[in-house]
Every structure is written in C-alpha cells, then in structure tokens.
Motif scaffolding. Structure first.
Motif, PDB file in Angstrom:
ATOM      1  N   SER A 102       0.857  -1.193   0.000  1.00 14.43           N
ATOM      2  CA  SER A 102       0.000   0.000   0.000  1.00 14.43           C
ATOM      3  C   SER A 102       0.891   1.240   0.000  1.00 14.43           C
ATOM      4  O   SER A 102       1.918   1.281   0.689  1.00 14.43           O
ATOM      5  CB  SER A 102      -0.897   0.013   1.244  1.00 14.43           C
ATOM      6  N   LEU A 103       0.498   2.251  -0.751  1.00 12.30           N
ATOM      7  CA  LEU A 103       1.293   3.486  -0.832  1.00 12.30           C
ATOM      8  C   LEU A 103       1.477   4.125   0.534  1.00 12.30           C
ATOM      9  O   LEU A 103       2.520   4.735   0.807  1.00 12.30           O
ATOM     10  CB  LEU A 103       0.608   4.498  -1.754  1.00 12.30           C
ATOM     11  N   TYR A 104       0.500   3.973   1.403  1.00 19.26           N
ATOM     12  CA  TYR A 104       0.491   4.712   2.659  1.00 19.26           C
ATOM     13  C   TYR A 104       1.407   4.076   3.698  1.00 19.26           C
ATOM     14  O   TYR A 104       1.594   4.626   4.790  1.00 19.26           O
ATOM     15  CB  TYR A 104      -0.955   4.868   3.143  1.00 19.26           C
ATOM     16  N   GLN A 105       1.993   2.937   3.345  1.00 15.18           N
ATOM     17  CA  GLN A 105       3.045   2.377   4.195  1.00 15.18           C
ATOM     18  C   GLN A 105       4.261   3.306   4.226  1.00 15.18           C
ATOM     19  O   GLN A 105       5.029   3.294   5.190  1.00 15.18           O
ATOM     20  CB  GLN A 105       3.456   0.991   3.682  1.00 15.18           C
ATOM     21  N   TYR A 106       4.433   4.113   3.178  1.00 15.37           N
ATOM     22  CA  TYR A 106       5.514   5.103   3.190  1.00 15.37           C
ATOM     23  C   TYR A 106       5.362   6.057   4.363  1.00 15.37           C
ATOM     24  O   TYR A 106       6.354   6.435   5.016  1.00 15.37           O
ATOM     25  CB  TYR A 106       5.526   5.898   1.882  1.00 15.37           C
ATOM     26  N   LEU A 107       4.133   6.473   4.659  1.00 16.28           N
ATOM     27  CA  LEU A 107       3.900   7.413   5.754  1.00 16.28           C
ATOM     28  C   LEU A 107       4.254   6.786   7.099  1.00 16.28           C
ATOM     29  O   LEU A 107       4.716   7.483   8.008  1.00 16.28           O
ATOM     30  CB  LEU A 107       2.440   7.873   5.741  1.00 16.28           C
ATOM     31  N   ASP A 108       4.055   5.468   7.225  1.00 13.14           N
ATOM     32  CA  ASP A 108       4.462   4.767   8.439  1.00 13.14           C
ATOM     33  C   ASP A 108       5.980   4.779   8.556  1.00 13.14           C
ATOM     34  O   ASP A 108       6.546   5.096   9.623  1.00 13.14           O
ATOM     35  CB  ASP A 108       3.945   3.326   8.379  1.00 13.14           C
ATOM     36  N   THR A 109       6.661   4.459   7.473  1.00 17.03           N
ATOM     37  CA  THR A 109       8.124   4.454   7.468  1.00 17.03           C
ATOM     38  C   THR A 109       8.675   5.841   7.780  1.00 17.03           C
ATOM     39  O   THR A 109       9.660   5.977   8.514  1.00 17.03           O
ATOM     40  CB  THR A 109       8.639   3.994   6.093  1.00 17.03           C
ATOM     41  N   ARG A 110       8.023   6.854   7.258  1.00 14.40           N
ATOM     42  CA  ARG A 110       8.549   8.226   7.373  1.00 14.40           C
ATOM     43  C   ARG A 110       8.163   8.910   8.679  1.00 14.40           C
ATOM     44  O   ARG A 110       8.974   9.610   9.293  1.00 14.40           O
ATOM     45  CB  ARG A 110       8.052   9.048   6.179  1.00 14.40           C
ATOM     46  N   PHE A 111       6.916   8.732   9.114  1.00 15.32           N
ATOM     47  CA  PHE A 111       6.424   9.485  10.276  1.00 15.32           C
ATOM     48  C   PHE A 111       5.909   8.621  11.422  1.00 15.32           C
ATOM     49  O   PHE A 111       6.004   9.019  12.579  1.00 15.32           O
ATOM     50  CB  PHE A 111       5.306  10.444   9.856  1.00 15.32           C
ATOM     51  N   GLY A 112       5.300   7.478  11.106  1.00 11.54           N
ATOM     52  CA  GLY A 112       4.755   6.648  12.162  1.00 11.54           C
ATOM     53  C   GLY A 112       3.387   6.101  11.820  1.00 11.54           C
ATOM     54  O   GLY A 112       2.784   6.433  10.785  1.00 11.54           O
ATOM     55  N   LEU A 113       2.866   5.243  12.703  1.00 12.31           N
ATOM     56  CA  LEU A 113       1.618   4.532  12.452  1.00 12.31           C
ATOM     57  C   LEU A 113       0.428   5.473  12.317  1.00 12.31           C
ATOM     58  O   LEU A 113      -0.453   5.253  11.479  1.00 12.31           O
ATOM     59  CB  LEU A 113       1.367   3.526  13.582  1.00 12.31           C
ATOM     60  N   THR A 114       0.374   6.539  13.128  1.00 13.77           N
ATOM     61  CA  THR A 114      -0.759   7.463  13.040  1.00 13.77           C
ATOM     62  C   THR A 114      -0.809   8.142  11.677  1.00 13.77           C
ATOM     63  O   THR A 114      -1.891   8.299  11.084  1.00 13.77           O
ATOM     64  CB  THR A 114      -0.670   8.529  14.149  1.00 13.77           C
ATOM     65  N   ALA A 115       0.349   8.541  11.161  1.00  8.71           N
ATOM     66  CA  ALA A 115       0.404   9.132   9.826  1.00  8.71           C
ATOM     67  C   ALA A 115      -0.051   8.128   8.774  1.00  8.71           C
ATOM     68  O   ALA A 115      -0.786   8.469   7.836  1.00  8.71           O
ATOM     69  CB  ALA A 115       1.821   9.609   9.519  1.00  8.71           C
ATOM     70  N   HIS A 116       0.392   6.891   8.923  1.00 12.74           N
ATOM     71  CA  HIS A 116       0.001   5.822   8.005  1.00 12.74           C
ATOM     72  C   HIS A 116      -1.524   5.697   7.949  1.00 12.74           C
ATOM     73  O   HIS A 116      -2.127   5.707   6.862  1.00 12.74           O
ATOM     74  CB  HIS A 116       0.647   4.522   8.495  1.00 12.74           C
ATOM     75  N   ARG A 117      -2.139   5.601   9.102  1.00 14.33           N
ATOM     76  CA  ARG A 117      -3.595   5.423   9.136  1.00 14.33           C
ATOM     77  C   ARG A 117      -4.343   6.681   8.719  1.00 14.33           C
ATOM     78  O   ARG A 117      -5.435   6.603   8.128  1.00 14.33           O
ATOM     79  CB  ARG A 117      -4.014   4.988  10.540  1.00 14.33           C
ATOM     80  N   THR A 118      -3.774   7.846   8.982  1.00 14.31           N
ATOM     81  CA  THR A 118      -4.413   9.090   8.542  1.00 14.31           C
ATOM     82  C   THR A 118      -4.494   9.135   7.022  1.00 14.31           C
ATOM     83  O   THR A 118      -5.555   9.435   6.446  1.00 14.31           O
ATOM     84  CB  THR A 118      -3.624  10.311   9.057  1.00 14.31           C
ATOM     85  N   GLY A 119      -3.374   8.830   6.353  1.00 13.98           N
ATOM     86  CA  GLY A 119      -3.384   8.796   4.899  1.00 13.98           C
ATOM     87  C   GLY A 119      -4.356   7.768   4.362  1.00 13.98           C
ATOM     88  O   GLY A 119      -5.089   8.020   3.393  1.00 13.98           O
ATOM     89  N   ALA A 120      -4.396   6.589   4.992  1.00 17.00           N
ATOM     90  CA  ALA A 120      -5.281   5.518   4.533  1.00 17.00           C
ATOM     91  C   ALA A 120      -6.749   5.887   4.704  1.00 17.00           C
ATOM     92  O   ALA A 120      -7.574   5.625   3.813  1.00 17.00           O
ATOM     93  CB  ALA A 120      -4.967   4.230   5.300  1.00 17.00           C
ATOM     94  N   TRP A 121      -7.100   6.519   5.840  1.00 24.13           N
ATOM     95  CA  TRP A 121      -8.491   6.901   6.062  1.00 24.13           C
ATOM     96  C   TRP A 121      -8.930   8.003   5.091  1.00 24.13           C
ATOM     97  O   TRP A 121     -10.069   7.982   4.609  1.00 24.13           O
ATOM     98  CB  TRP A 121      -8.702   7.347   7.509  1.00 24.13           C
ATOM     99  N   PHE A 122      -8.047   8.939   4.808  1.00 23.64           N
ATOM    100  CA  PHE A 122      -8.408   9.983   3.845  1.00 23.64           C
ATOM    101  C   PHE A 122      -8.609   9.391   2.458  1.00 23.64           C
ATOM    102  O   PHE A 122      -9.511   9.789   1.725  1.00 23.64           O
ATOM    103  CB  PHE A 122      -7.343  11.087   3.830  1.00 23.64           C
ATOM    104  N   PHE A 123      -7.740   8.438   2.090  1.00 26.31           N
ATOM    105  CA  PHE A 123      -7.945   7.758   0.811  1.00 26.31           C
ATOM    106  C   PHE A 123      -9.271   7.001   0.824  1.00 26.31           C
ATOM    107  O   PHE A 123     -10.029   7.047  -0.158  1.00 26.31           O
ATOM    108  CB  PHE A 123      -6.794   6.785   0.536  1.00 26.31           C
ATOM    109  N   PHE A 124      -9.550   6.307   1.919  1.00 27.67           N
ATOM    110  CA  PHE A 124     -10.762   5.503   2.007  1.00 27.67           C
ATOM    111  C   PHE A 124     -12.006   6.371   1.817  1.00 27.67           C
ATOM    112  O   PHE A 124     -12.897   6.044   1.019  1.00 27.67           O
ATOM    113  CB  PHE A 124     -10.811   4.802   3.371  1.00 27.67           C
TER     114      PHE A 124
END
Length: 494
Positions: A102-124
């Motif tokens: 998933s593209l939003y795994q990048y946000l986890d790598t870069r910033f953390g789990l909350t960023a990862h889920r924030t990007g995923a929820w906005f996409f959703f």
C-alpha cells in the motif's frame, strides 16, 4: 435502441468481462490480489491505464462540456502530462525501493503509524465517495434507458451493478483488474473512434471537413489567458492538472496498483510515459466527439437535453444514428464504469486490509486470505449503501458538494507525502489527523473568501492550497530533538 437491446448489449459485455477476469484470476495469491505479483510487462500496464484513467463520468462529461467550455480541458491535460513525469521519476523509484504493498506504508516508514492510518483513512473516504458517485451517475443513466421501461426498481439496479463488480474482482484483485482494464481500454477507444466515424458518415463529412468546421466554431478554443479570475485561466488549469494528477494518480492506491504491478521501476516508468501520451490523445478524441455531437444535433434539428452529461447518450441512442453507435455508447459506458468501480473496490480492499487492519503483519497467509475476502465483500456493500443514499437523498447540489469533499481529501495526502519527500524533519504524528482535517476546512473557507471579497474563482488549484496548509500544519508538529528513529528512517528512504 430498445431497453431489451441495451440490456442484451450489457449482458454480452459482462459475459466477455467475466471470461477475461476468470482467466486472469486463476490461482491468485494474496500477493497477486494486492500487487499483481509485480510481473506485468510495461505494455500490459500501459494498455490498462488508458481505460483506468477514464470513468463513466468522464466518458459522458468531457464531450458534454464542449459547448460551455470549448477545448479548455486540454490545458489541464498538459498539466497531466507533466504530473505523469513527476510520478515516473520521483514516486515510482521511492515506492519500488520501499517495496510497499500500500502506498500509505511510506507514511508509516517516514512518520509513524498514526500518519500511516491518517493517509489511509483519507484515501478511504475519498475513494468510497468518488467511486460511489461515478457508479451512481451510470446507474441513473441505465435506470432511464433500461430499468424504468422494464419496471425494475433503482435498488435492484444498484445491487445488480455492485454484485457484478464484486464477482469479477473477488478472486483476482489487481491481477484481474489489470487484464480486464485492457478490455476496457479497447472498448473505450473503439466506442469513441467508431462514434466519430459514423457521425461523420451521417453528416457526409470527411475528417478534413470536420476539422475545418470545428475550427471555425466557437467550441474550438483551447487557450484562455484573458481572465486570471476565471476557472478556465490557462495557468490555473495547467498547474491544477499537475498537482491533481500527482495526487489523484500518484498517491492514489487505486491508480498506482496498476503501475506497481510492473516487473521493475524501469518498466513502470515506460508505462507512465506512454500513458501520458495515450491519455492526451484519448481526451482530445473525446473533445472532438463532443463538438461533433453538438454540430450533428444542430444540423439535424435534434432537441438536446438541458444537462450536458446527457448529450452523448441522447444523440447515440435516440439521435437517428446507426444502431452500432448506440451499442458502442453502451459498451463504452459499461467498460469505463466497470474499470473505475472494480479498481476502486480492489484498492479499498487492499488499503483497508493492509493499512487499517494491518493484516499483512498480524495474520498468516491463510487467515489473511479469509479476512481479505470478507473485507472485499464489506467494501462492495458499503459502496452499494452509499449509492443508495445518493439515490434517496441526493440532488445536484448535494452530489456536487460530495464530489468536492472527496477531491479535498487528496490535498492532505499530497501535503503529507510532499512534506516527507522534501524535508527530513520528524513530527509528532499523533496530532496529524487534526492537521489533515483542518486543511480542507481552511481551503474551503479560502475559496469562499476569495470569491466573495475579490471575485477570484479558485478552481482545480485548490488542491495546492490544501496541500500547502497541510504542510504548514505539519511544520508546527516538528520534533526539535528527534531520537534515533530519524537515522533509521533516512536509511530506508534514501
């Protein structure tokens, strides 16, 4: 065309679709569902992307808007081409290097789990609203053409549509979507070209005659430099096209699943460059078709519907053209609809399973398969419910508002990725959801103030303001003394 002939055309197309999907989806693993096993040649992905870039709304809206907006959309298409190069040479190397599902795994790598889920929820949220709206528009068209004359309710119409979309994607996922998208692309281009050919024959024109007539009409204007406050102003549409393409293709799990199914970054880059050229040609053909539809109606005295989106359907099905034009319109509309709906359903399943449930990290492969199939069914039901809500409560103003809200959600995603790529700063990501929610609200407020106070219409470039506001908010969350995690992150993304 009669309702029965339209229905038979739809069933014939669906039968071919299921044959292709069944062949492509044999023995597909979770990896095949989510990424297509990353084994597709570049030319396969490129053919798939031609149809993937076109929804049923685009298929009917671009030709229908020619009378009001001329060929101004080509200004945005020029921006699309630049955006494709940004995706090819900035995002593709990054995503392949990190080996993301998933593209939003990048946000986890870069910033953390909350960023990862924030990007995923906005996409959703964005994708479920946008995809449901696109399917709703097509369901309305088929309700008028087929289901109302046969006495079938709108609910049955929606359930049948989503059941077919679910069935052809439930097993193969991305692997099925890529190959069925090739079918969609061939049907879409054939529908456009054959419609142009038969309209020219009906008018007794050569292609040169058509070009000359369109050039002399008021619909042929492409460049608009005269009014900076207009939403059609060149630089607004051009730069809006760049950022919209990067956000809604490069940072969209739906669209990028096809690009990331290629064998290598080099193949993905070739695919994207060819897609940029192909997309420009297809949209130009749609605009030419739109001009010919209005010219044909004018020459034959055909009464046009009050809504531009209905022009193509009215002329193709009830305009006195050969039957093949109506058949190709139905096939083109069905192919573009199934392409966008099927890919959206697969992307939503991938993102929810990987990003929100984190299934790839929590469960073994066999359980992940069961969860993925359950999520896939749940996403289809949610999309059907949203479509039903559009049908029950929707009107034009509400639908336009929902579509704008859906497009706003890409701004925070663009801002988060831009901040991550352009800076090395770490943030307190627990506050990122608040920033991501406030950015679209402030963007909408800015749009309203600009229109009321200065008469300036913010158009497609709104996504730029949205992203910038997100980045400003993230700057306030910067950690001044980052821990050792920063070194680990740098080593992963560099």
């Amino acid at each position: 065309m009669t309702p029965v002939s339209i229905l038979l055309t739809v069933l014939g197309y669906v039968a071919v679709l299921f044959v292709v999907a069944g062949f492509a989806g044999r023995k597909v693993t979770n990896r095949g569902f989510f990424t297509g096993n990353r084994e597709n040649p570049w030319y396969v992905a490129a053919l798939a992307m031609v149809g993937a870039a076109m929804s049923g709304v685009t298929f009917v809206s671009v030709p229908g808007a020619v009378a009001a907006d001329s060929f101004s959309y080509m200004q945005m298409v020029a921006g699309f081409a630049v955006g494709q190069f940004v995706i090819a040479f900035v995002l593709i190397p990054l995503f392949y290097r990190l080996k993301v599902v998933s593209l939003y795994q990048y946000l986890d790598t870069r910033f953390g789990l909350t960023a990862h889920r924030t990007g995923a929820w906005f996409f959703f949220i964005s994708k479920i609203l946008g995809a449901a709206l696109r399917v709703y528009v097509v369901c309305v068209a088929f309700q008028v053409l087929v289901f109302d004359p046969l006495g079938i309710s709108f609910i049955i119409n929606i359930l049948c549509m989503m059941a077919l979309v679910w069935l052809y994607t439930w097993r193969g996922g991305v692997k099925s979507v890529v190959w069925t998208d090739i079918l969609h692309s061939l049907c879409l281009v054939s529908a456009i070209v054959l419609s142009i050919v038969f309209i020219l024959q009906s008018l007794g024109w050569s292609f040169a005659d058509a070009v000359g007539t369109i050039r002399e009409s008021s619909m042929s204007r492409i460049l608009f430099f005269d009014d900076p406050g207009s939403s059609r102003y060149f630089w607004k549409m051009f730069f809006g096209g760049v950022f919209v393409l990067v956000a809604m293709t490069g940072l969209d799990q739906d669209m990028m699943q096809r690009n990331l199914s290629c064998r290598s970054p080099r193949d993905a880059k070739i695919n994207i460059v060819i897609t940029a050229f192909s997309q420009s040609v297809v949209i130009l053909l749609l605009l030419v078709l739109g001009a010919l539809l209005y010219l044909y109606a004018d020459r034959t005295g055909l009464a046009l519907p009050p809504v531009g989106d209905q022009v193509f359907g009215v002329v193709a099905v009830n305009g006195g053209l050969p039957l093949i034009v109506g058949i190709m319109f139905v096939i083109g509309l069905m192919s573009s609809t199934y392409s966008s709906a099927g890919a959206a359903l697969t992307a939503l399943t991938t993102s929810f399973t990987i990003d929100i449930l984190r299934g790839d990290k929590r469960w073994p492969d066999r359980k992940l398969t069961r969860v993925r199939k359950g999520v896939h069914l749940a996403m289809a039901l949610v999309m059907a419910l949203v479509i039903l809500l559009f049908g029950r409560f929707g009107n034009d103003s509400v639908i336009n508002l929902v579509f704008k809200v859906a497009s706003y959600t890409y701004g925070p995603i663009l801002g988060m990725f831009a901040f991550g790529i352009l800076t090395r700063w770490q943030i307190r990501d627990r506050w990122l959801p608040l920033v991501a929610v406030m950015a679209p609200i402030l963007s909408a407020l800015l749009q309203s103030i600009a229109a009321d106070k200065w008469g300036y219409q913010i158009g497609f470039e709104l996504i730029v303001y949205n992203a910038l506001l997100t980045m400003v908010g993230m700057a306030f969350l910067v950690v001044r003394n980052p821990k050792s995690r920063e070194h680990d992150i740098k080593s992963k993304i560099s």
